[in-house]
Write a protein that holds these residues in place. Structure first.
Motif, short mmCIF file in Angstrom:
data_model
loop_
_atom_site.label_atom_id
_atom_site.label_comp_id
_atom_site.label_asym_id
_atom_site.label_seq_id
_atom_site.Cartn_x
_atom_site.Cartn_y
_atom_site.Cartn_z
N ALA A 38 0.83 -1.25 0.07
CA ALA A 38 0.04 -0.01 -0.06
C ALA A 38 0.92 1.34 -0.01
N SER A 39 0.31 2.36 -0.56
CA SER A 39 0.93 3.49 -0.50
C SER A 39 0.47 4.42 0.67
N TYR A 40 1.03 5.63 0.96
CA TYR A 40 0.64 6.31 2.30
C TYR A 40 0.83 7.61 2.07
N LEU A 41 0.22 8.61 2.73
CA LEU A 41 0.77 9.97 3.06
C LEU A 41 1.24 10.08 4.28
N SER A 42 2.45 10.69 4.14
CA SER A 42 3.22 10.96 5.60
C SER A 42 2.51 12.21 6.22
N ARG A 43 3.03 12.61 7.37
CA ARG A 43 2.73 13.88 8.09
C ARG A 43 3.25 15.09 7.03
N LYS A 44 4.49 14.65 6.65
CA LYS A 44 5.17 15.61 5.65
C LYS A 44 4.08 15.90 4.21
N ASP A 45 3.90 14.88 3.86
CA ASP A 45 2.91 14.81 2.58
C ASP A 45 1.79 15.52 2.62
N MET A 46 1.09 15.35 4.01
CA MET A 46 -0.15 16.23 4.17
C MET A 46 0.12 17.69 4.57
N ALA A 47 1.28 17.87 5.23
CA ALA A 47 1.77 19.30 5.68
C ALA A 47 1.93 20.28 4.19
N ALA A 48 2.37 19.45 3.16
CA ALA A 48 2.65 19.91 1.80
C ALA A 48 1.53 20.92 1.16
N ALA A 49 0.13 20.30 1.65
CA ALA A 49 -0.91 20.81 0.96
C ALA A 49 -1.40 22.21 1.43
N PHE A 50 -0.50 22.75 2.38
CA PHE A 50 -0.53 24.16 3.09
C PHE A 50 0.34 25.03 2.38
N SER A 51 -0.22 26.28 2.09
CA SER A 51 0.51 27.13 1.37
C SER A 51 1.27 27.86 2.55
N THR A 52 2.56 28.30 2.34
CA THR A 52 3.35 29.26 3.28
C THR A 52 3.68 30.58 2.97
N GLU A 53 3.03 30.87 1.72
CA GLU A 53 3.45 32.24 1.00
C GLU A 53 2.77 33.10 1.74
N GLY A 54 3.62 34.20 1.96
CA GLY A 54 3.17 35.37 2.91
C GLY A 54 3.07 35.31 4.23
N LEU A 55 3.52 34.01 4.88
CA LEU A 55 3.27 33.98 6.20
C LEU A 55 4.51 34.61 7.04
N HIS A 56 4.29 35.02 8.19
CA HIS A 56 5.26 35.60 9.00
C HIS A 56 5.77 34.79 10.12
N TYR A 57 6.57 35.11 10.83
CA TYR A 57 7.14 34.51 11.81
C TYR A 57 6.16 34.09 13.09
N GLY A 58 5.21 35.16 13.19
CA GLY A 58 4.29 35.10 14.16
C GLY A 58 3.16 34.16 13.89
N ASP A 59 3.10 33.46 12.33
CA ASP A 59 2.07 32.44 12.08
C ASP A 59 2.33 31.24 12.34
N LYS A 60 3.54 30.96 12.84
CA LYS A 60 4.14 29.48 12.97
C LYS A 60 2.82 28.78 13.79
N ASP A 61 2.55 29.08 14.89
CA ASP A 61 1.50 28.25 15.87
C ASP A 61 0.25 28.06 14.89
N MET A 62 -0.11 29.14 14.13
CA MET A 62 -1.57 29.16 13.45
C MET A 62 -1.44 28.32 12.42
N LEU A 63 -0.32 28.14 11.77
CA LEU A 63 0.00 27.04 10.94
C LEU A 63 0.22 25.73 11.23
N ALA A 64 0.92 25.32 12.37
CA ALA A 64 0.97 24.24 12.91
C ALA A 64 -0.30 23.74 13.41
N GLY A 65 -1.25 24.67 14.17
CA GLY A 65 -2.52 24.20 14.50
C GLY A 65 -3.66 23.70 13.36
N LYS A 66 -3.30 24.20 12.03
CA LYS A 66 -4.15 23.88 10.89
C LYS A 66 -3.50 22.57 10.39
N GLN A 67 -2.29 22.31 10.32
CA GLN A 67 -1.76 21.23 9.90
C GLN A 67 -1.87 19.94 10.55
#
Length: 851
Positions: free
Chosen positions: A704-733
């Motif tokens: 079987a094939s699978y999607l890892s945590r990194k594979d799933m996280a790659a679906a989230f765009s990081t364009e335009g994010l600032h340092y203060g957005d780290k927790d917000m992004l982590a919460g979404k991922q």
């Protein structure tokens, strides 16, 4: 010179860890000399050694014997049969008629009598629900001594105006393990090095109870005796304030609630937060006085109602979490300097004092708030568009009874339907269907149990965001907008209702029982353990049973008389089946009127599983413990838990099943991996979920094939994010814990006992199997719109949709079963747990090529 050296050595040893009572208490406090001090009973000063649970209990009993302010009772026993004790502390005159005091308090809580100037507040002081967070339980020695013996103004007022319920150890088995670890690894001169053995426990760590469960997640779920005993006392007393003393990492300072304002449960009244803030000013005041560092309103949340600091909030009390930076032993170097065990104990003691002061000052506010909390329940229920819930578990009264038992322990009533009803085109039979009305004093708790909320003000969660109990039990349920015309019993369901006795079984051609009941695997296990031969029907059939035609589904267990090896097999069958409320019935003939006959190859042999459960550092102790608990409690099997480092020395041929829970197994030796492949090819059944499934896929045992945590996280765009957005992004991922819908192939052997295609699963990771392109391999797949409850970002939901939930295929003569999620999460996920037991008994009969 030698004597001088010994004297200096003893001075150094004594200075590290040993602190007299004067370190903990103000010098002006006088104590009753008739009441024993902790050191007079223990033989050492508090904090010099870690108190063992037996010593803790012994000292508490001594206090009760020597102080007329203290009663002690045993309220239950742990899995390891350690006593769970509760001290009741108040002025002697009140203690003499304490049950009348309790009843009078409940009358006020329920609005049947008024709050007066003399009404006492009730406090529940709970310590160290995590065994390796011991400063709480060690502080309880001092708290209990102070309340029993102090002769100062504060304690006199406290005893006059309150009843204190003191639970010195919420997790005795874990505390005992940690005390043994810390004490046995303590040198005469303790090491402060964070890397030393004393500060780094071996697997499994003693945060957990006997079965490696986190008891601070079990307040709602009640899977363990510690929790059931605690909730029985909580509901019997309805305290105004409950304290929950914890520890956190050594480099932290001290935390007290309120936590992050945006992360409270929406069902918790705002006034609860206001009172918590009021109480917090007392904590700040006493910690300021002693120059202690602390923080509040960050890091922790109050959302999941199954935690010790949140459960009270949804029950009309004020729950308060305390977190002390841990020495994780006797002394440890930290970024804040050298942290000694007595220092951590004193901080916990100080915030006991501040809690007492706060309750005394706000006693009538707390009593009135609690009374108003339950008065408001009727108003809220009247305004709610939902009037209640109908729940059902067709053909499985045992699973439903476990669910109803949880409701009953939380003082929630459920009423059996006396007539069938239809809700939104779904029919509910009167048999095995119940109505849970919202118009009860526990309105908020019922809403919390049934909530399917998916959108939140703050999407970052310290713990799970979804826990709908009806989904966990795989119940059919619907909300009702009106109860008009609904016919139900007058009396609520009760676990004390007498059960009917089964009739003795007489000689027949064969006997059978269906696989629907939750206890069916345990019944089968007991029969196999006693040498009774059994078969499983892989196809359905209709058989004659005492002039009655019975349509029997695949999964039915058949016990033919002609293949039994024990002469007394029928007596064994009678004895074992009498333990279960499962219909075991006779079949008159091997010739059936429809479907396969009893001599068909479709009635396949069932053998007793011999399970190797992989443990050790690569494995999650929580998920290994949950599997162990399920096998032990619900299946009646004792797995062999073998740590990964020892697998090379094990003869795998001694086992029929090998189970890999969540973990990282890539570092297992090449020789073991080769042995594993050979073993499966020769006929073994291997199970892996989450990290276990990933390991099997990486080794190409699982096709079987699978999607890892990194594979799933790659679906989230990081364009335009600032340092203060780290927790917000982590919460979404992240998927902290949400409930998803899967569609099950009901013809598959691993789905035997399931009655509908929809099967809710619990997901708390972003690991995801992909659907197999091969036919017959996908046992369950996520539905097109899979999210049922809890928060998951739409990017993750889109990736999970139509993904692989459960896969099973042949591997040589063996079978590989994999699951994206944990089937036995926290012991209460009764729906998916049957997939796991099916893999144990029927996995060898799966025939599906993944090529």
């Amino acid at each position: 010179m030698r004597q001088i050296f010994i004297l200096l050595f003893l001075v150094v040893c004594t200075s590290v860890g040993a602190k007299p009572l004067s370190y903990y208490f103000d010098e002006d406090i006088q104590f009753d000399p008739k009441v024993p001090t902790p050191s007079s009973v223990l033989g050492y000063e508090v904090g010099e050694w870690h108190v063992r649970h037996d010593q803790l209990v012994y000292y508490m009993r001594e206090l009760a014997q020597h102080s007329d302010r203290v009663n002690i009772q045993t309220i239950g026993y742990t899995h390891e049969q350690r006593p769970l004790v509760m001290l009741t502390i108040t002025k002697p005159e009140r203690l003499g008629n304490i049950d009348q005091v309790r009843q009078a308090h409940l009358e006020r809580v329920n609005g049947n009598s008024a709050v007066t100037a003399d009404s006492p507040a009730v406090m529940y002081m709970g310590y160290s629900v995590h065994g390796n967070e011991p400063s709480g339980s060690n502080a309880s020695l001092l708290v209990a001594y102070y309340l029993a013996a102090a002769q100062d103004k504060r304690v006199e007022q406290l005893l006059e105006h309150s009843v204190i319920l003191l639970d010195p150890s919420l997790n005795p088995d874990g505390l005992a393990r940690f005390a043994s670890w810390a004490n046995s690894n303590r040198a005469m001169i303790p090491s402060a090095d964070p890397e030393t053995r004393e500060h780094n426990e071996n697997w499994p760590r003693s945060r957990t109870n006997h079965y490696w469960f986190d008891l601070n997640r079990d307040w709602l779920l009640l899977q363990h005796p510690e929790s059931r005993a605690r909730i029985a006392q909580f509901q019997a007393w309805q305290p105004n304030v409950l304290t929950d003393f914890h520890e956190m990492g050594p480099n932290s300072t001290f935390f007290f609630q309120p936590g992050i304002p945006s992360r409270k449960n929406p069902l918790t009244p705002d006034e609860n937060v206001d009172l918590t803030k009021t109480i917090a000013t007392h904590h700040a005041r006493i910690l300021d006085k002693h120059d202690r560092l602390y923080f509040t309103e960050e890091a922790f949340d109050d959302f999941y109602v199954g935690k010790g600091s949140t459960y009270p909030d949804i029950n009309g009390s004020i729950g308060i979490l305390f977190e002390q930076g841990s020495s994780r032993g006797h002394v440890q170097d930290t970024i804040n300097g050298r942290l000694e065990f007595p220092f951590t104990i004193k901080n916990q003691l100080l915030t006991n004092f501040s809690t007492f002061d706060a309750v005394l000052e706000n006693r009538q506010k707390l009593l009135t708030y609690q009374q108003d909390f339950f008065k408001e329940s009727t108003k809220l229920a009247d305004k709610d568009k939902v009037k209640g819930y109908v729940v059902s578990a067709p053909k499985d009264p045992t699973r439903l009874a476990y669910f109803l038992s949880i409701l009953e322990q939380h003082q929630i009533n459920a009423y059996a339907l006396t007539e069938p009803t239809t809700v939104e085109k779904q029919e509910f039979d009167a048999q095995n269907s119940y109505y849970v009305p919202l118009d009860q004093r526990q309105y908020r708790l019922i809403k919390a149990m049934f909530t399917e909320q998916q959108n939140f003000v703050d999407n970052t969660f310290y713990d799970v965001s979804g826990w709908t109990l009806a989904h966990a039990f795989n119940l059919e349920f619907k909300p009702l907008s009106s109860a008009w015309g609904l016919e139900v019993e007058d009396q609520a369901w009760s676990a004390d209702t007498p059960k009917s006795q089964a009739q003795p079984l007489n000689r027949h051609y064969a006997f059978a029982f269906e696989w629907y009941d939750y206890h069916a695997p345990k019944l089968l296990t007991k029969l196999l353990q006693q040498g009774v031969e059994a078969r499983v029907a892989l196809s359905g059939f209709t058989a004659n049973s005492d002039s009655e035609q019975r349509d029997l589904a695949p999964g039915t267990i058949v016990i033919p008389a002609g293949i039994q090896k024990r002469d007394d097999w029928l007596a064994v069958l009678n004895s074992v089946s009498a333990e279960f409320a499962i219909d075991v019935f006779g079949i008159n003939s091997g010739l059936t009127s429809k479907g396969v006959d009893l001599g068909s190859r479709q009635l396949a042999p069932v053998t007793l599983p011999k399970v190797l459960l992989v443990g050790g550092e690569p494995a999650s102790q929580y998920e290994v413990g949950e599997l162990w608990y399920y096998l032990d409690r619900h299946v009646g099997l004792a797995p062999s838990i073998i740590e990964a480092d020892n697998l090379n020395r094990v003869d795998l041929d001694n086992y029929t099943h090998i189970v890999f829970a969540q973990g990282r197994y890539g570092s297992l030796s090449k020789s073991f991996k080769s042995q594993l492949q050979t073993w499966v090819q020769a006929g073994g059944v291997v199970w892996g979920h989450k990290g276990g499934a990933q390991f099997l896929a990486d080794e190409q045992i699982l096709k079987a094939s699978y999607l890892s945590r990194k594979d799933m996280a790659a679906a989230f765009s990081t364009e335009g994010l600032h340092y203060g957005d780290k927790d917000m992004l982590a919460g979404k991922q992240r998927i902290a814990g949400a409930i998803f819908d899967t569609q099950v192939d009901l013809t598959h052997p691993l789905s035997f006992s399931l009655t509908r295609e929809s099967l809710p699963v619990f997901k708390n990771s972003t690991f995801l199997l992909e659907q197999s392109a091969a036919p017959f391999v996908n046992v369950a797949t996520y539905s097109e719109k899979p999210l049922l409850a809890g928060f998951t970002d739409e990017n993750n939901v889109a990736q999970i949709a139509n993904g692989g939930a459960i896969l099973a295929h042949s591997y040589g003569r063996g079978t590989v079963v994999a699951m994206s999620d944990n089937p036995v999460f926290r012991g209460f996920w009764y729906g998916t747990s049957r997939i796991f037991s099916n893999a144990l008994f029927f996995g060898e009969h799966v025939e599906a090529s993944a090529e």
